[in-house]
Design a protein around this motif. Structure first.
Motif, PDB file in Angstrom:
ATOM      1  N   ARG A  18     -35.087  68.478  11.505  1.00 48.11           N
ATOM      2  CA  ARG A  18     -34.788  69.764  12.133  1.00 48.11           C
ATOM      3  C   ARG A  18     -35.523  70.904  11.412  1.00 48.11           C
ATOM      4  N   VAL A  32     -27.489  73.607  14.588  1.00 47.35           N
ATOM      5  CA  VAL A  32     -27.547  73.843  13.154  1.00 47.35           C
ATOM      6  C   VAL A  32     -26.137  73.780  12.596  1.00 47.35           C
ATOM      7  N   GLN A  57     -35.307  75.323  12.601  1.00 41.81           N
ATOM      8  CA  GLN A  57     -34.385  74.268  13.006  1.00 41.81           C
ATOM      9  C   GLN A  57     -34.975  73.265  13.994  1.00 41.81           C
TER      10      GLN A  57
END
Length: 367
Positions: A37, A178, A208
């Motif tokens: 991410r 997140v 992210q």
């Protein structure tokens, strides 16, 4: 004796170097969820070299003067994950389409090869491509090829040279997730004779693995509640579009919408800069946020309107509603934020069409 001692030292150093190298290789070979991410891109597209070529020669010996336009597509973000694939269907790509425009359709025709049911003549379905997101098993993300078949109507080309700028536009649905750790202090004003494991503070977040990111969480603790100002920003270089408006991306207005044929077939200002806040959870418990652009003052989900690529919501954790954990001391807990939205990016490629003189004795006329 000295030589023997030097030999032992050198041997020990070599063993130490090889051990460190082996450990380093083992670490670099694995990819964690956090490493997946990262990044600020979703779907990116590039024209393959010589497809189309810089110059195309059109003559009357071929009725259509065929050529190919081929694009390489890559998913450089973290959506969809393997667990999402069964939900979105297709081969693994986000829902969306890629369109070609910028040319005169009276002279040039461009259609996706292997045109599938439900596609417009100018749009190719991204959901049928292998464009799964980056994952621990596939840290580079999915990639695929998209091909268009082009043709030139020689009889309608009335100039010696025609300069064309092809615009490839990808419109697709994407998601951001997140889970930072935050500090909850049920008794923020007590500092004497009490050791606290954490202090309430602002948090700055990195990328992210998506073109829309949560960039910061500003936290403030009160006697009866804790507030979080969550800032959301467009970091991908494209445009954020309301999910329901993705069908309007067709540059030639050939897509229909759920509202029927009388609805607008092009992107309007009200379609832009809108992100769905699907939920904000403390652990697995939803908390209320707001205000939202859909008129919701406070709720567990809603639409966020961004201005100049940035917006925010304020979320509250209420002590009176029992939303704190059953403890009188400060504690850390994960805050899980999930966003969904449409996104539009585009690239261009120039080419020149050169009209060859008609063959001796041949005649061309307007159809």
């Amino acid at each position: 004796m000295t030589k023997s001692k030097n030999f032992i030292i050198i041997t020990f150093l070599l063993i130490l170097i090889f051990s460190i190298s082996a450990c380093g290789n083992k670490t670099s070979g694995s990819t964690s969820k956090e490493e997946v991410r990262v990044g600020t891109q979703g779907i990116i597209a590039n024209f393959l070299p010589n497809n189309p070529p810089d110059k195309l020669h059109a003559d009357d010996s071929s009725q259509k003067n065929p050529f190919d336009v081929i694009l390489e597509l890559r998913n450089q973000g973290a959506y969809p994950q393997p667990e999402d694939l069964s939900l979105i269907g297709g081969l693994g790509g986000p829902k969306g389409r890629l369109y070609l425009s910028g040319y005169d359709p009276y002279i040039i025709t461009l259609v996706p090869k292997e045109l599938k049911s439900g596609q417009s003549a100018t749009g190719a379905d991204l959901n049928q491509l292998a464009l799964d997101g980056k994952s621990t098993i596939n840290p580079n993300g999915g990639q695929d090829i998209l091909a268009f078949q082009g043709s030139i109507e020689y009889s309608r080309l009335k100039v010696d040279k025609y300069d064309v700028t092809l615009l490839a536009t990808a419109c697709y649905q994407y998601e951001t997730a997140v889970g930072p750790t935050v500090c909850i202090d049920p008794d923020p004003y007590t500092t004497v004779n009490q050791k606290k494991v954490c202090q309430v503070k602002d948090t700055t977040l990195s990328s992210q693995g998506a073109p829309v990111a949560i960039t910061s969480i500003n936290e403030e603790a009160f006697d009866q509640k804790t507030q979080f100002k969550i800032t959301i920003k467009n970091v991908g270089g494209g445009e954020v579009i309301k999910k329901e408006s993705l069908d309007k991306c067709d540059p030639y207005g050939k897509s229909s919408t759920a509202a029927g044929p009388s609805s607008s077939s092009k992107i309007e200002r009200d379609d832009l800069d809108k992100v769905y806040v699907d939920f904000v959870n403390i652990a697995d418990r939803p908390i209320t946020c707001g205000p939202f652009a859909d008129g919701t003052v406070k709720g567990t989900k809603g639409i966020l309107r961004m201005i100049n690529g940035e917006g925010f919501i304020i979320c509250e954790l209420q002590k009176s509603k029992g939303e704190y954990s059953n403890t009188a001391s400060a504690y850390t807990t994960p805050m899980v934020i999930h966003l969904s939205y449409g996104y539009r990016t585009s690239i261009t490629r120039t080419m020149q069409i050169i009209r060859e003189p008609p063959s001796t004795g041949s005649q061309t006329s307007n159809p």
